[in-house]
Motif scaffolding. Structure first.
Motif, PDB file in Angstrom:
ATOM      1  N   GLY A 292       0.827  -1.198   0.000  1.00 49.46           N
ATOM      2  CA  GLY A 292       0.000   0.000   0.000  1.00 49.46           C
ATOM      3  C   GLY A 292       0.860   1.246   0.000  1.00 49.46           C
ATOM      4  O   GLY A 292       1.962   1.259   0.526  1.00 49.46           O
TER       5      GLY A 292
ATOM      6  N   ASN B  25       0.530   3.994   1.600  1.00 56.54           N
ATOM      7  CA  ASN B  25       0.740   4.608   2.920  1.00 56.54           C
ATOM      8  C   ASN B  25       1.898   3.975   3.675  1.00 56.54           C
ATOM      9  O   ASN B  25       2.515   4.622   4.522  1.00 56.54           O
ATOM     10  CB  ASN B  25      -0.531   4.505   3.758  1.00 56.54           C
ATOM     11  N   LYS B  26       2.198   2.709   3.418  1.00 50.00           N
ATOM     12  CA  LYS B  26       3.254   2.000   4.151  1.00 50.00           C
ATOM     13  C   LYS B  26       4.632   2.173   3.516  1.00 50.00           C
ATOM     14  O   LYS B  26       5.634   1.845   4.150  1.00 50.00           O
ATOM     15  CB  LYS B  26       2.934   0.498   4.202  1.00 50.00           C
TER      16      LYS B  26
END
Length: 74
Positions: A29, A31-32
């Motif tokens: 993802g 965001n990670k």
């Protein structure tokens, strides 16, 4: 007739790196990714720090060994 087979797999080019990046984004993802990059950087830093410490110890052991050899010769 001889067929030439490469002995190793080459370094991935631009398109291959884009595919790998897309797979990483899908797996972790978006965001990670900054967190993943940060932790990877910290791990590399720790590895280099450990490597430098070991090299320093080896150099110190070589130096003390040379000094003791010179003292025995004198």
């Amino acid at each position: 007739m001889h067929v030439m087979v490469p002995a190793f797999i080459g370094v991935p080019g631009g398109m291959e790196l884009m595919i790998i990046l897309a797979i990483v984004i899908l797996l972790f993802g978006a965001n990670k990714l900054p967190e993943l990059a940060r932790s990877s950087g910290q791990a590399i830093g720790e590895f280099r720090k450990g490597q430098e410490e070991i090299e320093t110890e080896i150099r110190g052991a070589e130096t003390s060994e040379q000094v003791s050899d010179e003292q025995e010769a004198a």
